[in-house]
Design a protein around this motif. Structure first.
Motif, PDB file in Angstrom:
ATOM      1  N   ARG A 196      -4.018   9.002   9.368  1.00 29.46           N
ATOM      2  CA  ARG A 196      -4.898   7.916   9.805  1.00 29.46           C
ATOM      3  C   ARG A 196      -5.135   8.042  11.296  1.00 29.46           C
ATOM      4  NH1 ARG A 196      -5.664   2.743   6.490  1.00 29.46           N
ATOM      5  NH2 ARG A 196      -5.095   3.581   4.480  1.00 29.46           N
ATOM      6  N   LYS A 197      -6.372   7.809  11.688  1.00 34.33           N
ATOM      7  CA  LYS A 197      -6.715   7.808  13.113  1.00 34.33           C
ATOM      8  C   LYS A 197      -6.956   6.372  13.555  1.00 34.33           C
ATOM      9  CE  LYS A 197      -6.803  12.310  13.641  1.00 34.33           C
ATOM     10  NZ  LYS A 197      -5.742  12.969  14.433  1.00 34.33           N
ATOM     11  N   CYS A 198      -6.638   6.085  14.807  1.00 34.58           N
ATOM     12  CA  CYS A 198      -6.847   4.743  15.353  1.00 34.58           C
ATOM     13  C   CYS A 198      -8.332   4.562  15.682  1.00 34.58           C
ATOM     14  CB  CYS A 198      -5.999   4.554  16.610  1.00 34.58           C
ATOM     15  SG  CYS A 198      -6.254   2.954  17.397  1.00 34.58           S
ATOM     16  N   ILE A 199      -8.941   3.543  15.083  1.00 35.68           N
ATOM     17  CA  ILE A 199     -10.349   3.288  15.388  1.00 35.68           C
ATOM     18  C   ILE A 199     -10.487   2.411  16.635  1.00 35.68           C
ATOM     19  CG2 ILE A 199     -11.256   3.563  13.038  1.00 35.68           C
ATOM     20  CD1 ILE A 199     -11.135   0.467  12.832  1.00 35.68           C
ATOM     21  N   SER A 200      -9.356   1.897  17.124  1.00 34.98           N
ATOM     22  CA  SER A 200      -9.411   1.000  18.277  1.00 34.98           C
ATOM     23  C   SER A 200      -9.509   1.770  19.591  1.00 34.98           C
ATOM     24  CB  SER A 200      -8.178   0.101  18.279  1.00 34.98           C
ATOM     25  OG  SER A 200      -8.254  -0.837  19.315  1.00 34.98           O
ATOM     26  N   CYS A 201      -8.643   2.764  19.790  1.00 40.21           N
ATOM     27  CA  CYS A 201      -8.634   3.464  21.081  1.00 40.21           C
ATOM     28  C   CYS A 201      -9.149   4.896  20.953  1.00 40.21           C
ATOM     29  CB  CYS A 201      -7.243   3.448  21.695  1.00 40.21           C
ATOM     30  SG  CYS A 201      -6.050   4.525  20.876  1.00 40.21           S
ATOM     31  N   GLY A 202      -9.280   5.386  19.753  1.00 39.84           N
ATOM     32  CA  GLY A 202      -9.823   6.722  19.564  1.00 39.84           C
ATOM     33  C   GLY A 202      -8.908   7.860  19.995  1.00 39.84           C
ATOM     34  N   THR A 203      -7.605   7.566  20.100  1.00 36.38           N
ATOM     35  CA  THR A 203      -6.656   8.619  20.463  1.00 36.38           C
ATOM     36  C   THR A 203      -6.676   9.736  19.408  1.00 36.38           C
ATOM     37  OG1 THR A 203      -4.348   9.128  20.951  1.00 36.38           O
ATOM     38  CG2 THR A 203      -4.735   7.441  19.299  1.00 36.38           C
ATOM     39  N   ARG A 204      -6.277  10.914  19.793  1.00 38.94           N
ATOM     40  CA  ARG A 204      -6.261  12.022  18.833  1.00 38.94           C
ATOM     41  C   ARG A 204      -4.977  12.043  18.017  1.00 38.94           C
ATOM     42  NH1 ARG A 204      -8.349  17.061  22.330  1.00 38.94           N
ATOM     43  NH2 ARG A 204      -7.638  18.116  20.455  1.00 38.94           N
ATOM     44  N   GLU A 205      -4.013  11.191  18.423  1.00 37.21           N
ATOM     45  CA  GLU A 205      -2.748  11.128  17.677  1.00 37.21           C
ATOM     46  C   GLU A 205      -2.957  10.405  16.351  1.00 37.21           C
ATOM     47  OE1 GLU A 205       0.098  12.565  18.885  1.00 37.21           O
ATOM     48  OE2 GLU A 205      -1.231  13.251  20.497  1.00 37.21           O
ATOM     49  N   ASP A 206      -2.173  10.780  15.357  1.00 36.53           N
ATOM     50  CA  ASP A 206      -2.215  10.084  14.076  1.00 36.53           C
ATOM     51  C   ASP A 206      -1.489   8.745  14.188  1.00 36.53           C
ATOM     52  OD1 ASP A 206      -3.457  12.307  13.040  1.00 36.53           O
ATOM     53  OD2 ASP A 206      -1.593  13.168  12.233  1.00 36.53           O
ATOM     54  N   MET A 207      -1.916   7.773  13.386  1.00 38.23           N
ATOM     55  CA  MET A 207      -1.197   6.501  13.346  1.00 38.23           C
ATOM     56  C   MET A 207       0.131   6.713  12.629  1.00 38.23           C
ATOM     57  SD  MET A 207      -4.237   3.706  12.700  1.00 38.23           S
ATOM     58  CE  MET A 207      -3.541   2.259  13.512  1.00 38.23           C
ATOM     59  N   ILE A 208       1.094   5.857  12.957  1.00 41.77           N
ATOM     60  CA  ILE A 208       2.456   6.005  12.439  1.00 41.77           C
ATOM     61  C   ILE A 208       2.708   4.949  11.367  1.00 41.77           C
ATOM     62  CG2 ILE A 208       4.905   5.962  13.080  1.00 41.77           C
ATOM     63  CD1 ILE A 208       3.584   6.423  16.082  1.00 41.77           C
ATOM     64  N   ARG A 209       3.263   5.394  10.255  1.00 38.47           N
ATOM     65  CA  ARG A 209       3.539   4.492   9.128  1.00 38.47           C
ATOM     66  C   ARG A 209       4.689   3.543   9.458  1.00 38.47           C
ATOM     67  NH1 ARG A 209       1.093   2.146   5.083  1.00 38.47           N
ATOM     68  NH2 ARG A 209       2.632   1.375   3.609  1.00 38.47           N
ATOM     69  N   PHE A 210       4.543   2.254   9.099  1.00 39.10           N
ATOM     70  CA  PHE A 210       5.686   1.333   9.168  1.00 39.10           C
ATOM     71  C   PHE A 210       5.773   0.572   7.852  1.00 39.10           C
ATOM     72  CE2 PHE A 210       3.573  -2.744   9.632  1.00 39.10           C
ATOM     73  CZ  PHE A 210       2.345  -2.420  10.218  1.00 39.10           C
ATOM     74  N   GLU A 211       6.996   0.199   7.489  1.00 42.61           N
ATOM     75  CA  GLU A 211       7.242  -0.503   6.233  1.00 42.61           C
ATOM     76  C   GLU A 211       8.116  -1.718   6.500  1.00 42.61           C
ATOM     77  OE1 GLU A 211       6.194   0.536   3.191  1.00 42.61           O
ATOM     78  OE2 GLU A 211       5.594   2.621   3.590  1.00 42.61           O
ATOM     79  N   ASN A 212       7.830  -2.802   5.787  1.00 44.88           N
ATOM     80  CA  ASN A 212       8.768  -3.913   5.725  1.00 44.88           C
ATOM     81  C   ASN A 212       9.127  -4.501   7.091  1.00 44.88           C
ATOM     82  OD1 ASN A 212      10.059  -5.508   3.865  1.00 44.88           O
ATOM     83  ND2 ASN A 212      12.028  -4.450   4.093  1.00 44.88           N
ATOM     84  N   GLU A 213       8.122  -4.674   7.947  1.00 45.57           N
ATOM     85  CA  GLU A 213       8.374  -5.252   9.271  1.00 45.57           C
ATOM     86  C   GLU A 213       7.995  -6.727   9.293  1.00 45.57           C
ATOM     87  OE1 GLU A 213       6.836  -3.408  12.796  1.00 45.57           O
ATOM     88  OE2 GLU A 213       7.631  -1.444  12.236  1.00 45.57           O
ATOM     89  N   ALA A 214       8.607  -7.472  10.213  1.00 48.34           N
ATOM     90  CA  ALA A 214       8.265  -8.883  10.407  1.00 48.34           C
ATOM     91  C   ALA A 214       7.279  -9.010  11.564  1.00 48.34           C
ATOM     92  CB  ALA A 214       9.519  -9.688  10.694  1.00 48.34           C
ATOM     93  N   PHE A 215       6.277  -9.858  11.385  1.00 53.00           N
ATOM     94  CA  PHE A 215       5.305 -10.140  12.443  1.00 53.00           C
ATOM     95  C   PHE A 215       5.264 -11.645  12.675  1.00 53.00           C
ATOM     96  CE2 PHE A 215       2.781  -6.308  13.408  1.00 53.00           C
ATOM     97  CZ  PHE A 215       3.339  -5.429  12.492  1.00 53.00           C
ATOM     98  N   ILE A 216       4.930 -12.012  13.901  1.00 54.88           N
ATOM     99  CA  ILE A 216       4.754 -13.427  14.247  1.00 54.88           C
ATOM    100  C   ILE A 216       3.247 -13.669  14.394  1.00 54.88           C
ATOM    101  CG2 ILE A 216       5.225 -15.235  15.957  1.00 54.88           C
ATOM    102  CD1 ILE A 216       7.821 -14.292  14.803  1.00 54.88           C
ATOM    103  N   VAL A 217       2.752 -14.692  13.712  1.00 55.85           N
ATOM    104  CA  VAL A 217       1.364 -15.081  13.896  1.00 55.85           C
ATOM    105  C   VAL A 217       1.368 -16.413  14.641  1.00 55.85           C
ATOM    106  CG1 VAL A 217       1.201 -16.121  11.582  1.00 55.85           C
ATOM    107  CG2 VAL A 217      -0.876 -15.434  12.754  1.00 55.85           C
TER     108      VAL A 217
END
Ligand SMILES: [Zn+2]
Length: 133
Positions: free
Chosen positions: A3-24
């Motif tokens: 996956r590529k980041c559509i936000s910043c256009g970096t050439r690095e691949d996006m990194i997979r994460f699983e089962n994380e907690a987020f605060i909204v």
């Protein structure tokens, strides 16, 4: 899967994460959502949730919006009563039509920030009401 980041256009691949907690957060209210999965950009930290996680994250945000609306609805009513104003008199003071306050207090319409701010000010300084009526 890459996956590529559509936000910043970096050439690095996006990194997979699983089962994380987020605060909204919304208007000072917070909710923690556990077990979210998706992809994160190592350069700009942009997150792309999996479909199911995205739905859960959005639903938690929507819930906070409703909670905030409910809190505001109760606050407006409390202050109006404290000031000894009928709904019609409060509407005459702030505009928005003679039904405005019954609609605010039933949660059908969100009052303008100017209305909420005026009422919060009058809550702290109720003696100023006589300057307005
Ligand atoms: Zn990025």
């Amino acid at each position: 899967m890459v996956r590529k980041c559509i936000s910043c256009g970096t050439r690095e691949d996006m990194i997979r994460f699983e089962n994380e907690a987020f605060i909204v957060e919304h208007a000072g209210l917070k909710a923690k959502i556990e077990g979210l999965s998706g992809w994160r950009c190592g350069d700009c930290d942009e997150v792309e949730f999996d479909a199911r996680s995205a739905k859960r994250y959005a639903a938690a945000g929507d819930k906070l919006v409703l909670q905030d609306r409910d809190r505001q609805r109760q606050e407006i009513r409390r202050i109006r009563r404290r000031l000894g104003l009928s709904q019609v008199a409060a509407a005459r003071l702030t505009g928005g039509g003679h039904n405005a306050f019954s609609r605010y207090e039933r949660g059908e319409v969100t009052p303008l920030p100017a209305v909420v701010n005026l009422f919060r000010l009058l809550d702290k300084h109720p003696e100023l009401l006589k300057e307005l009526v």
